[in-house]
Scaffold this active site. Structure first.
Site, PDB file in Angstrom:
ATOM      1  N   GLU A  31      17.812  -2.172  23.174  1.00 13.35           N
ATOM      2  CA  GLU A  31      17.536  -0.792  23.616  1.00 13.35           C
ATOM      3  C   GLU A  31      18.778   0.082  23.413  1.00 13.35           C
ATOM      4  O   GLU A  31      18.676   1.232  23.006  1.00 13.35           O
ATOM      5  CB  GLU A  31      17.094  -0.752  25.075  1.00 13.35           C
ATOM      6  CG  GLU A  31      15.902  -1.646  25.421  1.00 13.35           C
ATOM      7  CD  GLU A  31      14.705  -1.505  24.506  1.00 13.35           C
ATOM      8  OE1 GLU A  31      14.499  -0.414  23.930  1.00 13.35           O
ATOM      9  OE2 GLU A  31      13.963  -2.513  24.345  1.00 13.35           O
ATOM     10  N   HIS A  62      19.153   1.148  19.840  1.00 16.55           N
ATOM     11  CA  HIS A  62      18.215   2.209  19.456  1.00 16.55           C
ATOM     12  C   HIS A  62      18.854   3.595  19.550  1.00 16.55           C
ATOM     13  O   HIS A  62      18.373   4.535  18.932  1.00 16.55           O
ATOM     14  CB  HIS A  62      16.982   2.190  20.368  1.00 16.55           C
ATOM     15  CG  HIS A  62      15.831   1.370  19.862  1.00 16.55           C
ATOM     16  ND1 HIS A  62      15.375   1.441  18.568  1.00 16.55           N
ATOM     17  CD2 HIS A  62      15.004   0.495  20.495  1.00 16.55           C
ATOM     18  CE1 HIS A  62      14.327   0.629  18.428  1.00 16.55           C
ATOM     19  NE2 HIS A  62      14.088   0.029  19.575  1.00 16.55           N
ATOM     20  N   GLU A 103      12.262  -0.197  14.570  1.00 16.81           N
ATOM     21  CA  GLU A 103      12.104  -1.477  15.264  1.00 16.81           C
ATOM     22  C   GLU A 103      12.646  -2.661  14.453  1.00 16.81           C
ATOM     23  O   GLU A 103      13.401  -3.468  14.971  1.00 16.81           O
ATOM     24  CB  GLU A 103      10.646  -1.701  15.664  1.00 16.81           C
ATOM     25  CG  GLU A 103      10.131  -0.696  16.707  1.00 16.81           C
ATOM     26  CD  GLU A 103      10.973  -0.634  17.976  1.00 16.81           C
ATOM     27  OE1 GLU A 103      11.841  -1.507  18.181  1.00 16.81           O
ATOM     28  OE2 GLU A 103      10.784   0.322  18.762  1.00 16.81           O
TER      29      GLU A 103
END
Ligand code: B3K
Ligand code: ZN
Length: 879
Positions: A303, A306, A325
């Site tokens: 996360e 990202h 992803e």
């Protein structure tokens, strides 16, 4: 909405947005059932397209008021439905639109949009949840600057959070207060987040590579603060690693993580305010296993990563999902490889890839890494997009080399920062960095199905020539009958009979750069000269390409590779391949009414690995673990009888336990540790090996081994060892099993994450009573259909982790899972759809089970009012 009415959305239909949003001001007044949302949008007509009506997305919304540039809009100038807000004739100039909606977070059981989890207000907007909060052009290529004001009762929600930096806060009359957050970075609506609640937090600090201080805060339920330390440590290591490995620095004054107990997936990368399933935050040695710690480390990293791959550079449309992803999975895999053991991580990732993605890719739900069409985007957060997507990035690195790869990433960040990008733009950066033409490589994004590479070898002793012939084919998948050759990078080596590496300079058939052979034609032949003996080929080292490899190597070749290959992955693979050959053969024997045979060479090779002190324990643990039931089923591929697979695997485990018993016992004793628990990789590896030894010893069913497991259960000072002992006991019909399960429940009754383990262990039990047990568990006071973790722990573990009992010959397992899916669907369609994917292998079953599974799929399909999510999966599964 029924799927037959749901439109098919196609990549080729992409059009840029008609309207852009410059800024969004949200003013949210939190209330359990009537949360008021005032959204003020600064809209501008997209200069790149002709003037058009303004159409905003909604989902189940009720419009309260609408103003344009401060003036109420007359009722005949717009059309508001729950799913859409249309202004047919907007002015062809920038204007402000103020939209007021009211939403009910308590009634939101879908866990998409604004909902409540244990009293905390939180949001989940990816992929299309923002439209459940306010009307908006809810698509990732509309990027805006957000500020968010939240107001709430001070006792109900002392903590008020949103994306970005806190710019204002204060008290209000009547025990109320507010906070204002501003996020200076443009972002798509799916990255919006807001949280309000009575939460505790832990705080730390990170100094970035340019010396900026960033506050780090992790919010958890009161009393759970001490279980968030490992997550905080993982966060700091992730931040440092992204600076060192990719030159990426964090870009806000604060980074926050909020752990909630009701969450549809693992976690969500909202800008500056990640929301996590608490399973990926909370851990202590007493409550979490080594596997849980590793999961936390990698999800925290994922996360966080990202922030650059997903947030700063986002996706133009949802077809490009792998752009964020697949790439971010690749990055978190690299992080874990650097933090822990690279070979062990690679083996673990390949096991996951094969178990989840290969299965998906060979069945009715197969789709390309970049799908060409979808009905429900939430059904495309798949192993193919994530895991195969990561493999494609890894292959590119293998093809062009690490240096050019890093240069390509630098170009990507420089060229597309602040943009919503496409896969083509991403790949172009690597073409530019390396000078390599990537046109054919792009097929990895477009063609579904696992390529099969067939390798034939030939040795001409007289001329000293060794020939390797490679043929590739990609199987047909839904909507794609024929395929073109892929670019397949194969790391390889040649070993002499003593296991030493030979030079790999082919005299004919193509060049090998570094140690990578690129197979890009349907068939290729390589010739190696000057060979005084027949070498042994080691190919697809480190699993350099996500393919199914079929070779003519003999078991003796594999024995040599298992002992001597310089590539640890292929050492492990050699053992797996030998075991798979034995196991599939034994399944056939059992089906023909015969008995399984033993394989002395395999046992010998396993014994050699077990006693090889140069190897790390975590690797030995993996090498000693036979292929799973799913691996065997996948290898057989059709007409599958799960019971025989189970028997064959049990027989092998028992054989290992008996024949390597003395060494396994020694290993078990030798690895006993008196040190206090530490979750580090080396300690975890020792525990892993010790617990594999325990389990293999108990596989014989001998009572000393069962007693040893019972003792370990009772004496363990950490969850890893206690859980491992319990899992071993759970496989045996012995009194110690029930005693330990009862004890476990009593010990951990107040810890939901630990009780999830208790549920799933029983749901995954291969015993015949498992289905009755699972029915009982769904009536347990601690069971709830509303909590996704609990549903996955019981119904998910049964449908996806219990091959024999889900696939009972009488079909009762299918019927039970179908009933559960239908019960969950009205509440939580995403969860129901996810469970329904358990049926995706139905066509590979033997005819009796196949018919029973199909009946249940058809029953689901015929049920009234299916969600779009569930209908889409069931329709595609039936094909
Ligand atoms: N991006 C989210 C997944 C969202 C799923 C929406 N159905 C978590 C992740 O991949 O990091
Ligand atoms: Zn992700």
């Amino acid at each position: 909405m029924r799927t037959d009415t749901a439109p098919l959305i196609r990549l080729t239909d992409y059009r840029p947005p008609d309207w852009l949003v410059e800024t969004v001001h949200l003013d949210v007044t939190l209330h359990p059932t009537e949360t008021r949302v005032r959204a003020s949008l600064a809209l501008i007509p997209n200069p790149a397209v002709p003037p058009a009506p303004l159409v905003l997305d909604g989902d189940g919304l009720t419009l309260v008021s609408l103003r344009r540039d401060g003036v109420s809009l007359p009722a005949d100038s717009y059309i508001a439905t729950p799913d859409k807000l249309t202004i047919p004739q907007p002015p062809n100039r920038p204007f402000r639109l103020d939209i007021e909606t009211v939403v009910d977070p308590t009634a939101n059981t879908q866990l998409s949009g604004l909902y409540r989890s244990s009293g905390t207000w939180c949001t989940q907007c990816e992929a299309e949840g923002f439209r459940r909060i306010t009307y908006f052009p809810d698509r990732p290529d509309v990027m805006a600057v957000y500020s968010t004001r939240i107001e709430a009762d001070k006792s109900e929600a002392p903590v008020l959070l949103a994306n970005g930096n806190l710019i204002d806060s204060g008290e209000l009359p009547d025990n109320r207060h507010f906070a204002v957050w501003h996020d200076p970075h443009k972002k798509p609506s799916y990255l919006f987040a807001l949280v309000g609640g009575d939460l505790a937090s832990i705080e730390d600090k990170f100094t970035t590579m340019t010396g900026r201080d960033v506050t780090l805060r992790i919010y958890v339920e009161h009393g759970k603060e001490d279980r968030a330390d490992y997550a905080m440590d993982a966060l700091k290591r992730s931040m440092r690693w992204d600076e060192e490995a990719f030159g990426r620095e964090y870009d806000l004054d604060i980074f926050m993580i909020v752990a909630v107990s009701d969450f549809n997936m693992g976690a969500m990368e909202n800008k500056g305010l990640n929301v996590f399933n608490d399973k990926y935050v909370l851990a202590s040695g007493e409550t979490a296993t080594d596997g849980d710690f590793a999961g936390i480390e990698s999800v925290i990293a994922h996360e966080y990563f990202h922030n650059w791959t997903g947030n700063r550079i986002t996706c133009r449309d949802w077809f490009q999902l792998c752009l964020k992803e697949g790439l971010t999975v690749f990055r978190d895999q690299e992080f874990t490889s650097d933090m822990r053991s690279r070979p062990v991580k690679r083996i673990a990732d390949v096991r996951t890839l094969r178990a989840a993605q290969f299965v998906e890719d060979s069945g009715p739900l197969a789709h390309p890494v970049r799908p060409a069409a979808y009905k429900e985007i939430n059904n495309f957060y798949t192993a193919t997009v994530y895991e195969k997507g990561a493999e494609v990035v890894r292959m590119m690195q293998t093809l062009i080399g690490r240096e050019a790869f890093r240069a390509g990433m630098d170009i990507y960040f420089a060229r597309h920062d602040g943009e919503a990008a496409t896969v083509e733009q991403f790949i172009q950066c690597f073409a530019d960095a390396s000078g390599r033409d990537m046109t054919q490589f792009m097929r990895w994004y477009a063609q579904a199905g696992t390529p099969e590479v067939n390798v034939r070898t030939q040795f001409d002793a007289e001329r000293g020539i060794y020939t390797v012939t490679l043929k590739q084919s990609v199987p047909p998948t839904p909507g794609q009958a024929t395929k073109a050759p892929m670019v397949i990078p194969l790391r390889m080596g040649l070993l002499d009979k003593n296991g030493r590496e030979l030079p790999i300079v082919p005299v004919e058939g193509g060049a090998i750069q570094r140690d990578v052979l690129v197979l890009d034609k349907a068939e290729q032949t390589l010739t190696f000269g000057g060979m005084t003996e027949r070498p042994v080929l080691s190919i697809n080292r480190a699993f350099s390409a996500p393919i199914k490899l079929v070779t003519d190597l003999t078991n003796a070749d594999f024995a040599l590779l298992a002992r001597h290959d310089s590539d640890p992955f292929n050492r492990w693979q050699a053992l797996q391949t030998t075991a798979i050959r034995l196991l599939t053969d034994n399944v056939a024997r059992l089906r023909a009414g015969g008995m399984p045979r033993a394989d002395d060479n395999l046992i010998g090779a396993l014994g050699a690995i077990l006693n090889d002190e140069s190897l790390e324990p975590a690797f030995i643990a993996l090498a000693l673990t036979p292929p799973g039931e799913g691996d065997i089923a996948r290898e057989i591929g059709r007409d599958i009888d799960p019971d025989k697979i189970h028997l064959a695997r049990q027989a092998l485990r028992e054989d290992i336990g008996i024949r390597l018993g003395a060494d396994l016992s020694l290993t078990y004793e030798r690895l006993a540790s008196a040190d206090p628990y530490s979750p580090d990789a080396a300690s975890a590896g020792r525990r892993a090996l010790r617990n594999v030894a325990l389990d293999l010893l108990a596989a014989t069913g001998s009572s000393p081994a069962i007693t040893r497991a019972a003792d370990q259960y009772a004496d363990a000072d950490n969850m890893t060892d206690r859980m491992a002992a319990l899992a071993t006991l759970a496989q045996h019909e012995v009194p110690e099993r029930g005693e330990a399960l009862d004890d476990f429940y009593k010990r951990y009754a107040d810890n939901a994450l630990v009780i999830d383990k208790w549920f799933s262990l029983q749901a995954a039990s291969p015993h015949k009573s498992a289905l009755d047990k699972v029915r009982g568990l769904t009536a347990h006071p601690a069971f709830s259909m509303g909590n996704p973790n609990r549903v996955r722990a019981v119904i998910g573990a049964f449908a996806q982790g219990n091959l024999t009992q889900f696939n009972r010959a009488d079909g009762a397992g299918y019927a039970f899972v179908a009933d559960s899916i239908l019960a969950i669907d009205p509440k939580n369609p995403q969860l129901a759809a996810r469970l329904a994917t358990s049926f995706r292998t139905w066509r590979t079953l033997e005819s009796g089970r196949r018919a029973l599974a199909e009946t249940q799929l058809r029953r689901i399909k015929a049920s009234p009012n299916l969600s779009r999510d569930l209908a889409d999966i069931v329709e595609r599964a039936l094909g």
